[in-house]
Scaffold this motif. Structure first.
Motif, PDB file in Angstrom:
ATOM      1  N   GLN A 125       2.530  -2.748   8.343  1.00  0.00           N
ATOM      2  CA  GLN A 125       2.067  -1.429   7.890  1.00  0.00           C
ATOM      3  C   GLN A 125       1.861  -1.422   6.374  1.00  0.00           C
ATOM      4  O   GLN A 125       0.881  -0.866   5.869  1.00  0.00           O
ATOM      5  CB  GLN A 125       3.059  -0.329   8.286  1.00  0.00           C
ATOM      6  CG  GLN A 125       3.562  -0.357   9.718  1.00  0.00           C
ATOM      7  CD  GLN A 125       2.506  -0.516  10.787  1.00  0.00           C
ATOM      8  OE1 GLN A 125       1.482   0.155  10.761  1.00  0.00           O
ATOM      9  NE2 GLN A 125       2.743  -1.393  11.750  1.00  0.00           N
ATOM     10  N   VAL A 126       2.764  -2.065   5.645  1.00  0.00           N
ATOM     11  CA  VAL A 126       2.633  -2.158   4.190  1.00  0.00           C
ATOM     12  C   VAL A 126       1.365  -2.929   3.827  1.00  0.00           C
ATOM     13  O   VAL A 126       0.599  -2.520   2.949  1.00  0.00           O
ATOM     14  CB  VAL A 126       3.891  -2.822   3.565  1.00  0.00           C
ATOM     15  CG1 VAL A 126       3.677  -3.133   2.091  1.00  0.00           C
ATOM     16  CG2 VAL A 126       5.109  -1.916   3.757  1.00  0.00           C
TER      17      VAL A 126
ATOM     18  N   GLN B 147      -4.266  -3.402   1.933  1.00  0.00           N
ATOM     19  CA  GLN B 147      -5.652  -3.801   2.221  1.00  0.00           C
ATOM     20  C   GLN B 147      -6.613  -2.642   1.977  1.00  0.00           C
ATOM     21  O   GLN B 147      -7.655  -2.807   1.347  1.00  0.00           O
ATOM     22  CB  GLN B 147      -5.789  -4.289   3.668  1.00  0.00           C
ATOM     23  CG  GLN B 147      -5.287  -5.685   3.917  1.00  0.00           C
ATOM     24  CD  GLN B 147      -6.196  -6.762   3.331  1.00  0.00           C
ATOM     25  OE1 GLN B 147      -7.338  -6.529   2.923  1.00  0.00           O
ATOM     26  NE2 GLN B 147      -5.680  -7.977   3.277  1.00  0.00           N
ATOM     27  N   LEU B 148      -6.283  -1.470   2.481  1.00  0.00           N
ATOM     28  CA  LEU B 148      -7.180  -0.326   2.339  1.00  0.00           C
ATOM     29  C   LEU B 148      -7.250   0.173   0.903  1.00  0.00           C
ATOM     30  O   LEU B 148      -8.214   0.838   0.527  1.00  0.00           O
ATOM     31  CB  LEU B 148      -6.767   0.790   3.302  1.00  0.00           C
ATOM     32  CG  LEU B 148      -7.054   0.466   4.771  1.00  0.00           C
ATOM     33  CD1 LEU B 148      -6.426   1.492   5.697  1.00  0.00           C
ATOM     34  CD2 LEU B 148      -8.558   0.348   5.026  1.00  0.00           C
ATOM     35  N   ARG B 149      -6.264  -0.168   0.094  1.00  0.00           N
ATOM     36  CA  ARG B 149      -6.300   0.166  -1.329  1.00  0.00           C
ATOM     37  C   ARG B 149      -6.961  -0.938  -2.162  1.00  0.00           C
ATOM     38  O   ARG B 149      -7.108  -0.799  -3.363  1.00  0.00           O
ATOM     39  CB  ARG B 149      -4.883   0.399  -1.850  1.00  0.00           C
ATOM     40  CG  ARG B 149      -4.274   1.697  -1.364  1.00  0.00           C
ATOM     41  CD  ARG B 149      -2.861   1.835  -1.878  1.00  0.00           C
ATOM     42  NE  ARG B 149      -2.321   3.141  -1.548  1.00  0.00           N
ATOM     43  CZ  ARG B 149      -1.027   3.437  -1.590  1.00  0.00           C
ATOM     44  NH1 ARG B 149      -0.144   2.509  -1.954  1.00  0.00           N
ATOM     45  NH2 ARG B 149      -0.610   4.642  -1.286  1.00  0.00           N
ATOM     46  N   GLY B 150      -7.291  -2.067  -1.544  1.00  0.00           N
ATOM     47  CA  GLY B 150      -7.916  -3.172  -2.260  1.00  0.00           C
ATOM     48  C   GLY B 150      -6.964  -3.929  -3.155  1.00  0.00           C
ATOM     49  O   GLY B 150      -7.362  -4.468  -4.184  1.00  0.00           O
ATOM     50  N   GLN B 151      -5.692  -4.038  -2.755  1.00  0.00           N
ATOM     51  CA  GLN B 151      -4.650  -4.634  -3.600  1.00  0.00           C
ATOM     52  C   GLN B 151      -4.196  -6.017  -3.145  1.00  0.00           C
ATOM     53  O   GLN B 151      -3.139  -6.477  -3.548  1.00  0.00           O
ATOM     54  CB  GLN B 151      -3.418  -3.703  -3.608  1.00  0.00           C
ATOM     55  CG  GLN B 151      -3.694  -2.329  -4.160  1.00  0.00           C
ATOM     56  CD  GLN B 151      -2.513  -1.384  -3.969  1.00  0.00           C
ATOM     57  OE1 GLN B 151      -1.714  -1.531  -3.046  1.00  0.00           O
ATOM     58  NE2 GLN B 151      -2.412  -0.400  -4.857  1.00  0.00           N
ATOM     59  N   CYS B 152      -4.981  -6.718  -2.356  1.00  0.00           N
ATOM     60  CA  CYS B 152      -4.489  -7.953  -1.740  1.00  0.00           C
ATOM     61  C   CYS B 152      -5.008  -9.253  -2.345  1.00  0.00           C
ATOM     62  O   CYS B 152      -4.744 -10.328  -1.806  1.00  0.00           O
ATOM     63  CB  CYS B 152      -4.769  -7.915  -0.237  1.00  0.00           C
ATOM     64  SG  CYS B 152      -3.719  -6.721   0.601  1.00  0.00           S
ATOM     65  N   GLY B 153      -5.739  -9.188  -3.423  1.00  0.00           N
ATOM     66  CA  GLY B 153      -6.147 -10.415  -4.099  1.00  0.00           C
ATOM     67  C   GLY B 153      -6.906 -11.370  -3.204  1.00  0.00           C
ATOM     68  O   GLY B 153      -7.876 -10.998  -2.558  1.00  0.00           O
ATOM     69  N   LEU B 154      -6.450 -12.634  -3.137  1.00  0.00           N
ATOM     70  CA  LEU B 154      -7.153 -13.671  -2.378  1.00  0.00           C
ATOM     71  C   LEU B 154      -7.222 -13.384  -0.884  1.00  0.00           C
ATOM     72  O   LEU B 154      -8.108 -13.876  -0.196  1.00  0.00           O
ATOM     73  CB  LEU B 154      -6.491 -15.030  -2.599  1.00  0.00           C
ATOM     74  CG  LEU B 154      -6.590 -15.597  -4.019  1.00  0.00           C
ATOM     75  CD1 LEU B 154      -5.790 -16.891  -4.127  1.00  0.00           C
ATOM     76  CD2 LEU B 154      -8.042 -15.823  -4.403  1.00  0.00           C
ATOM     77  N   ARG B 155      -6.303 -12.604  -0.368  1.00  0.00           N
ATOM     78  CA  ARG B 155      -6.319 -12.299   1.066  1.00  0.00           C
ATOM     79  C   ARG B 155      -6.986 -10.954   1.366  1.00  0.00           C
ATOM     80  O   ARG B 155      -6.921 -10.455   2.494  1.00  0.00           O
ATOM     81  CB  ARG B 155      -4.913 -12.369   1.651  1.00  0.00           C
ATOM     82  CG  ARG B 155      -3.954 -11.345   1.158  1.00  0.00           C
ATOM     83  CD  ARG B 155      -2.567 -11.511   1.765  1.00  0.00           C
ATOM     84  NE  ARG B 155      -1.758 -10.355   1.459  1.00  0.00           N
ATOM     85  CZ  ARG B 155      -1.090 -10.182   0.340  1.00  0.00           C
ATOM     86  NH1 ARG B 155      -1.125 -11.115  -0.595  1.00  0.00           N
ATOM     87  NH2 ARG B 155      -0.382  -9.082   0.140  1.00  0.00           N
TER      88      ARG B 155
ATOM     89  N   ASP C 216     -14.520  -4.951   1.759  1.00  0.00           N
ATOM     90  CA  ASP C 216     -15.045  -3.661   2.236  1.00  0.00           C
ATOM     91  C   ASP C 216     -14.256  -3.090   3.408  1.00  0.00           C
ATOM     92  O   ASP C 216     -14.822  -2.400   4.268  1.00  0.00           O
ATOM     93  CB  ASP C 216     -16.522  -3.780   2.615  1.00  0.00           C
ATOM     94  CG  ASP C 216     -17.382  -4.252   1.452  1.00  0.00           C
ATOM     95  OD1 ASP C 216     -17.108  -3.847   0.306  1.00  0.00           O
ATOM     96  OD2 ASP C 216     -18.317  -5.036   1.692  1.00  0.00           O
ATOM     97  N   ALA C 217     -12.959  -3.327   3.455  1.00  0.00           N
ATOM     98  CA  ALA C 217     -12.135  -2.798   4.554  1.00  0.00           C
ATOM     99  C   ALA C 217     -12.084  -1.277   4.485  1.00  0.00           C
ATOM    100  O   ALA C 217     -11.741  -0.704   3.458  1.00  0.00           O
ATOM    101  CB  ALA C 217     -10.724  -3.378   4.482  1.00  0.00           C
ATOM    102  N   GLU C 218     -12.452  -0.632   5.577  1.00  0.00           N
ATOM    103  CA  GLU C 218     -12.446   0.830   5.681  1.00  0.00           C
ATOM    104  C   GLU C 218     -11.543   1.321   6.809  1.00  0.00           C
ATOM    105  O   GLU C 218     -10.925   2.362   6.695  1.00  0.00           O
ATOM    106  CB  GLU C 218     -13.871   1.347   5.936  1.00  0.00           C
ATOM    107  CG  GLU C 218     -14.860   1.068   4.834  1.00  0.00           C
ATOM    108  CD  GLU C 218     -14.721   2.011   3.649  1.00  0.00           C
ATOM    109  OE1 GLU C 218     -14.238   3.143   3.864  1.00  0.00           O
ATOM    110  OE2 GLU C 218     -15.079   1.611   2.542  1.00  0.00           O
TER     111      GLU C 218
ATOM    112  N   TYR D 208      -5.710   3.216  10.868  1.00  0.00           N
ATOM    113  CA  TYR D 208      -5.688   3.715   9.493  1.00  0.00           C
ATOM    114  C   TYR D 208      -7.108   3.671   8.917  1.00  0.00           C
ATOM    115  O   TYR D 208      -7.902   2.814   9.293  1.00  0.00           O
ATOM    116  CB  TYR D 208      -4.829   2.813   8.612  1.00  0.00           C
ATOM    117  CG  TYR D 208      -3.362   2.721   8.960  1.00  0.00           C
ATOM    118  CD1 TYR D 208      -2.427   3.481   8.267  1.00  0.00           C
ATOM    119  CD2 TYR D 208      -2.902   1.846   9.943  1.00  0.00           C
ATOM    120  CE1 TYR D 208      -1.071   3.364   8.548  1.00  0.00           C
ATOM    121  CE2 TYR D 208      -1.556   1.734  10.231  1.00  0.00           C
ATOM    122  CZ  TYR D 208      -0.642   2.490   9.527  1.00  0.00           C
ATOM    123  OH  TYR D 208       0.702   2.372   9.803  1.00  0.00           O
ATOM    124  N   HIS D 209      -7.384   4.561   7.970  1.00  0.00           N
ATOM    125  CA  HIS D 209      -8.660   4.492   7.253  1.00  0.00           C
ATOM    126  C   HIS D 209      -8.477   4.982   5.828  1.00  0.00           C
ATOM    127  O   HIS D 209      -7.486   5.615   5.489  1.00  0.00           O
ATOM    128  CB  HIS D 209      -9.741   5.299   7.977  1.00  0.00           C
ATOM    129  CG  HIS D 209      -9.590   6.779   7.866  1.00  0.00           C
ATOM    130  ND1 HIS D 209      -8.757   7.496   8.699  1.00  0.00           N
ATOM    131  CD2 HIS D 209     -10.138   7.673   7.029  1.00  0.00           C
ATOM    132  CE1 HIS D 209      -8.805   8.761   8.366  1.00  0.00           C
ATOM    133  NE2 HIS D 209      -9.633   8.902   7.360  1.00  0.00           N
TER     134      HIS D 209
END
Length: 200
Positions: free
Chosen positions: A164-165, A170-178, A182-184, A198-199
């Motif tokens: 969940q974290v 991912q949806l906040r665009g905070q995952c760097g290389l992973r 454009d995850a929505e 989640y969206h």
């Protein structure tokens, strides 16, 4: 768990419950995760960008269900031994279909349950999950990235809360290389039948 594990390493590991090898099981570990849930109105005023829940369904129960899989997976108390995913309630609530999902996160304490989740939620037909996951399809940059943080098998067994974290990140665009580009819309869905969509 600090070195990459290859196919040969997996095949050399001992059987625990054939056909599952030791490396098909996640490690036992300690850890914690925190998810704060509030109203959309309150979330707008917080420092971090909000992530919304658009659909959810609980864990089904009854004699036709089996905790590790979809109904009918060879459990003797079940009267029906076939299964068709259909459009799950979580998709109807969220107003999406499996084709709209940008990444999938699933409980993977055992490697096989990731395949079962794919089949249970209609990403592929029964018996097709093994081929569905080949050729980079579930990697970052693939058609349906799965468990980009490593899941329970490679990150930690935090009962799925670490998933969940990672979804929120991912949806906040905070995952760097992973990061999934454009995850929505991202789904948590496990072999047992519960799910959250989640969206942004």
């Amino acid at each position: 768990m600090r070195e990459p594990i290859g196919v040969e390493d997996h095949q050399r590991s001992r059987y625990v419950c054939e056909p599952l090898h030791l490396l098909d099981y996640c490690l036992i570990n300690d850890g914690a995760a925190c998810v704060i849930v509030t109203t959309a109105e309150r979330a707008r005023d917080l420092k971090q960008a909000p992530v919304y829940i658009s659909g959810m369904q609980g864990l089904p129960g009854g004699s036709e269900e089996f905790i590790w899989a979809y109904p009918g997976l060879g459990v003797l108390q079940q009267s029906v031994f076939d299964y068709e995913a259909g459009l799950q309630p979580v998709y109807r609530m969220a107003g999406v279909t499996p084709k709209d999902i940008d990444a999938l996160f699933t409980y993977d304490a055992f490697s096989i349950v990731a395949w079962i989740a794919l089949e249970r939620f209609g990403f592929c037909k029964l018996g097709e999950a093994a081929s569905f996951t080949q050729n980079g399809r579930i990697e970052v940059g693939g058609e349906l990235p799965m468990n980009t943080h490593g899941g329970l098998l490679s990150e930690a067994h935090i009962m799925g809360w670490n998933h969940q974290v990672e979804i929120v990140r991912q949806l906040r665009g905070q995952c760097g290389l992973r990061q999934v580009k454009d995850a929505e819309v991202i789904q948590w869905a496990n072999a047992y039948g519960d799910s959250i969509i989640y969206h942004k």
